[in-house]
Write a protein that holds these residues in place. Structure first.
Motif, PDB file in Angstrom:
ATOM      1  N   TRP A  84       0.828  -1.199   0.000  1.00  0.00           N
ATOM      2  CA  TRP A  84       0.000   0.000   0.000  1.00  0.00           C
ATOM      3  C   TRP A  84       0.869   1.258   0.000  1.00  0.00           C
ATOM      4  CZ3 TRP A  84      -2.803   3.931  -0.525  1.00  0.00           C
ATOM      5  CH2 TRP A  84      -2.903   4.945   0.433  1.00  0.00           C
ATOM      6  N   TYR A  85       1.964   1.232   0.742  1.00  0.00           N
ATOM      7  CA  TYR A  85       2.786   2.431   0.852  1.00  0.00           C
ATOM      8  C   TYR A  85       3.439   2.794  -0.477  1.00  0.00           C
ATOM      9  CZ  TYR A  85       1.984   1.494   5.743  1.00  0.00           C
ATOM     10  OH  TYR A  85       1.368   1.253   6.944  1.00  0.00           O
ATOM     11  N   HIS A  86       3.778   1.783  -1.260  1.00  0.00           N
ATOM     12  CA  HIS A  86       4.355   2.078  -2.568  1.00  0.00           C
ATOM     13  C   HIS A  86       3.289   2.631  -3.518  1.00  0.00           C
ATOM     14  CE1 HIS A  86       6.555   0.808  -6.446  1.00  0.00           C
ATOM     15  NE2 HIS A  86       7.008   1.976  -6.034  1.00  0.00           N
ATOM     16  N   ALA A  87       2.090   2.060  -3.463  1.00  0.00           N
ATOM     17  CA  ALA A  87       0.997   2.590  -4.276  1.00  0.00           C
ATOM     18  C   ALA A  87       0.711   4.049  -3.906  1.00  0.00           C
ATOM     19  CB  ALA A  87      -0.261   1.742  -4.084  1.00  0.00           C
ATOM     20  N   LYS A  88       0.712   4.320  -2.627  1.00  0.00           N
ATOM     21  CA  LYS A  88       0.491   5.691  -2.139  1.00  0.00           C
ATOM     22  C   LYS A  88       1.531   6.642  -2.710  1.00  0.00           C
ATOM     23  CE  LYS A  88       0.899   8.313   2.195  1.00  0.00           C
ATOM     24  NZ  LYS A  88       1.126   8.187   3.670  1.00  0.00           N
ATOM     25  N   TYR A  89       2.805   6.271  -2.612  1.00  0.00           N
ATOM     26  CA  TYR A  89       3.872   7.131  -3.117  1.00  0.00           C
ATOM     27  C   TYR A  89       3.753   7.326  -4.630  1.00  0.00           C
ATOM     28  CZ  TYR A  89       8.561   8.555  -4.562  1.00  0.00           C
ATOM     29  OH  TYR A  89       9.626   9.205  -5.144  1.00  0.00           O
ATOM     30  N   GLY A  90       3.384   6.271  -5.349  1.00  0.00           N
ATOM     31  CA  GLY A  90       3.231   6.381  -6.793  1.00  0.00           C
ATOM     32  C   GLY A  90       2.187   7.413  -7.188  1.00  0.00           C
ATOM     33  N   ILE A  91       1.051   7.406  -6.496  1.00  0.00           N
ATOM     34  CA  ILE A  91       0.005   8.385  -6.785  1.00  0.00           C
ATOM     35  C   ILE A  91       0.485   9.802  -6.450  1.00  0.00           C
ATOM     36  CG2 ILE A  91      -2.264   9.203  -6.001  1.00  0.00           C
ATOM     37  CD1 ILE A  91      -2.359   6.967  -8.050  1.00  0.00           C
ATOM     38  N   MET A  92       1.167   9.933  -5.337  1.00  0.00           N
ATOM     39  CA  MET A  92       1.692  11.250  -4.967  1.00  0.00           C
ATOM     40  C   MET A  92       2.694  11.756  -5.995  1.00  0.00           C
ATOM     41  SD  MET A  92       2.082  10.592  -0.861  1.00  0.00           S
ATOM     42  CE  MET A  92       2.590  12.244  -0.384  1.00  0.00           C
ATOM     43  N   MET A  93       3.536  10.871  -6.518  1.00  0.00           N
ATOM     44  CA  MET A  93       4.513  11.279  -7.514  1.00  0.00           C
ATOM     45  C   MET A  93       3.850  11.610  -8.849  1.00  0.00           C
ATOM     46  SD  MET A  93       7.525  12.124  -8.252  1.00  0.00           S
ATOM     47  CE  MET A  93       8.605  11.585  -6.935  1.00  0.00           C
ATOM     48  N   SER A  94       2.783  10.884  -9.208  1.00  0.00           N
ATOM     49  CA  SER A  94       2.059  11.228 -10.442  1.00  0.00           C
ATOM     50  C   SER A  94       1.487  12.638 -10.332  1.00  0.00           C
ATOM     51  CB  SER A  94       0.942  10.213 -10.712  1.00  0.00           C
ATOM     52  OG  SER A  94      -0.148  10.375  -9.821  1.00  0.00           O
ATOM     53  N   LEU A  95       0.958  12.954  -9.160  1.00  0.00           N
ATOM     54  CA  LEU A  95       0.415  14.294  -8.927  1.00  0.00           C
ATOM     55  C   LEU A  95       1.540  15.329  -8.933  1.00  0.00           C
ATOM     56  CD1 LEU A  95      -1.899  16.202  -8.223  1.00  0.00           C
ATOM     57  CD2 LEU A  95      -1.656  15.507  -5.827  1.00  0.00           C
ATOM     58  N   GLN A  96       2.668  14.988  -8.355  1.00  0.00           N
ATOM     59  CA  GLN A  96       3.809  15.903  -8.313  1.00  0.00           C
ATOM     60  C   GLN A  96       4.249  16.292  -9.728  1.00  0.00           C
ATOM     61  OE1 GLN A  96       5.311  17.161  -5.466  1.00  0.00           O
ATOM     62  NE2 GLN A  96       6.507  18.456  -6.834  1.00  0.00           N
ATOM     63  N   LYS A  97       4.346  15.327 -10.608  1.00  0.00           N
ATOM     64  CA  LYS A  97       4.771  15.606 -11.989  1.00  0.00           C
ATOM     65  C   LYS A  97       3.762  16.498 -12.702  1.00  0.00           C
ATOM     66  CE  LYS A  97       8.607  13.221 -12.036  1.00  0.00           C
ATOM     67  NZ  LYS A  97       9.917  13.909 -12.119  1.00  0.00           N
ATOM     68  N   MET A  98       2.472  16.254 -12.480  1.00  0.00           N
ATOM     69  CA  MET A  98       1.456  17.094 -13.110  1.00  0.00           C
ATOM     70  C   MET A  98       1.477  18.502 -12.525  1.00  0.00           C
ATOM     71  SD  MET A  98      -1.719  14.430 -13.641  1.00  0.00           S
ATOM     72  CE  MET A  98      -2.630  15.626 -14.615  1.00  0.00           C
ATOM     73  N   PHE A  99       1.709  18.591 -11.235  1.00  0.00           N
ATOM     74  CA  PHE A  99       1.804  19.891 -10.554  1.00  0.00           C
ATOM     75  C   PHE A  99       2.989  20.699 -11.085  1.00  0.00           C
ATOM     76  CE2 PHE A  99       3.516  22.297  -6.843  1.00  0.00           C
ATOM     77  CZ  PHE A  99       2.490  23.219  -6.727  1.00  0.00           C
ATOM     78  N   GLU A 100       4.127  20.043 -11.264  1.00  0.00           N
ATOM     79  CA  GLU A 100       5.330  20.727 -11.741  1.00  0.00           C
ATOM     80  C   GLU A 100       5.147  21.266 -13.156  1.00  0.00           C
ATOM     81  OE1 GLU A 100       8.362  17.797 -11.331  1.00  0.00           O
ATOM     82  OE2 GLU A 100       8.522  18.018  -9.142  1.00  0.00           O
ATOM     83  N   GLN A 101       4.294  20.602 -13.954  1.00  0.00           N
ATOM     84  CA  GLN A 101       4.058  21.059 -15.334  1.00  0.00           C
ATOM     85  C   GLN A 101       2.894  22.035 -15.422  1.00  0.00           C
ATOM     86  OE1 GLN A 101       4.118  18.163 -18.482  1.00  0.00           O
ATOM     87  NE2 GLN A 101       5.681  16.927 -17.488  1.00  0.00           N
TER      88      GLN A 101
END
Length: 433
Positions: free
Chosen positions: A411-428
């Motif tokens: 679960w913790y890896h899935a959580k981080y993956g979603i956060m990183m997907s959002l991070q990349k969209m936020f940065e762009q």
């Protein structure tokens, strides 16, 4: 004080891994609202874990069953016992669980080719199946398709609200209808995933019209999400991949076909050879990962399911259409998000790749993937190539630019993956948090 320290520690580690304070805070607030939902998932996982354990104990799994065979694979007790375990878990008469089944698509092809004959008709009452089925069926001409062997195909689409078109299904069933294929998960379609109960209702309706028709369920991504499986509600066959839910992230390859003995035996003859069937097929050392992966599968599936629900809540809060939505019941581990733009789809997948334990430094690019009719982007830094029970995301580069997210061994890896997907969209600049 300990809780405060733990929170600070987590936030600090996420920062080191590239998650900004804004993204972390946005996601953390959403997680606070999901506690009860996650507790329900854990209860289902507990029951499924006990079900798997009971099947292993009932079949007296011993150390010798973890040994493999070579050559022909005659008298492979580990392989044969594992198939009995699958039959017990899925409540079927028999099962075929083999490393020689290369993927879910191959498992489906084996089951269909084995149980259909020239002049038979295949019916899909839930719309068009997953894209990789096109060439198997002959929707797109291909060498060795069912169409080349004189097997025809009929399709009834779901209604706009996702319900079955019962009248259309009734009209489509005819004397040549031999097998009905029911895809549980949505594939690349923006339609609801089917619950086991809904599948049971559909099968009951079909059997009343034609009792001898074979009802097969593509069970990929659905195993261990609910307390019951499709054969418990009337399916004659269920088919899936071991590098999805039931392999628990440890199976390096393989697939399964479970159901009524006569149909499973037909599949065995197709997979190996007439006259050989289930008697051959060396396991080549994969038995330990098949057994242990199955044992871990309910827990791994629960973690992936939490990740899907978290993704739905994050992206719905940002105004995107998500399927299923943040409150709907779940019947597989797939989460679809309509991102609306090519840039959004690519950024999401880059985030998932950046969160991977393997190949995190790689940048995913769209490409013309075999079996698809347009470019597809896929993100998966997996221990097992193509394993979609591991953290992964993919989507076709066509409107509405929907990404399909699934997996996470924890679960913790899935959580981080979603956060990183959002991070990349936020940065762009594609989202505001």
């Amino acid at each position: 004080m300990d809780n405060i320290d733990n929170n600070n520690c987590a936030e600090g580690l996420y920062k080191e891994l590239g998650i900004s304070k804004l993204v972390y805070s946005f996601c953390d607030k959403i997680l606070d609202e999901l506690t009860k939902r996650f507790e329900t998932i854990d209860r289902v996982s507990e029951c499924n874990q006990l079900k798997v354990l009971h099947a292993m104990q009932k079949n007296r799994v011993a150390q010798m069953h973890l040994n493999g065979t070579s050559g022909y694979g005659y008298n492979d007790d580990g392989r044969d016992t594992l198939e009995k375990i699958y039959a017990d878990i899925f409540k079927t008469e028999d099962a075929l669980v083999r490393p020689q089944i290369m993927c879910g698509t191959h498992a489906l092809n084996v089951a269909l080719s084995a149980n259909l004959r020239p002049n038979d008709e295949l019916l899909s009452p839930v719309g068009k199946p997953y894209d990789t089925m096109d060439e198997i069926i002959g929707i797109r001409p291909s060498n060795g398709s069912l169409a080349e062997y004189g097997i025809t195909y009929s399709q009834v689409d779901l209604k706009e609200n996702g319900d079955f078109d019962y009248e259309g299904i009734k009209n489509a069933i005819n004397k040549r209808t031999k097998l009905v294929t029911i895809q549980r998960s949505k594939g690349y379609a923006n339609r609801p995933t089917l619950s086991v109960a809904k599948i049971g209702e559909l099968i009951s309706f079909i059997k009343k019209i034609k009792p001898d028709v074979i009802c097969m369920v593509d069970n990929c991504y659905g195993e261990f999400v609910e307390l019951t499986e499709p054969c418990e509600v009337g399916a004659d066959l269920v088919v899936g991949s071991l590098i999805k839910n039931p392999g628990g992230g440890l199976a390096p390859c393989g697939g399964y076909i479970a159901g009524k003995k006569q149909y499973v035996e037909q599949a065995a003859y197709r997979l190996s050879s007439p006259g050989l069937g289930k008697e051959v097929g060396a396991t080549l050392g994969v038995n330990p990962s098949f057994y242990q992966g199955l044992f871990l599968a309910p827990t791994v599936t629960a973690g992936a399911l939490k990740g899907a629900i978290f993704a739905a809540n994050v992206y719905e809060r940002l105004g995107f259409k998500v399927i299923p939505d943040s409150k709907e019941s779940r019947h597989d581990i797939i989460q679809a998000v309509e991102l609306g733009t090519k840039e959004g789809l690519i950024a999401f997948c880059k985030g998932i790749q950046a969160a991977a334990p393997v190949d995190s430094f790689v940048t995913p690019e769209p490409w013309s993937m075999p079996g698809y009719d347009c470019d597809v982007i896929m993100a998966a830094g997996a221990f097992v190539q193509g394993s979609s029970i591991e953290l992964s995301a993919d989507g076709p580069l066509k409107e509405p630019f929907t990404v399909f997210f699934q997996g996470g061994l924890t679960w913790y890896h899935a959580k981080y993956g979603i956060m990183m997907s959002l991070q990349k969209m936020f940065e762009q600049g594609l989202v505001n948090v």
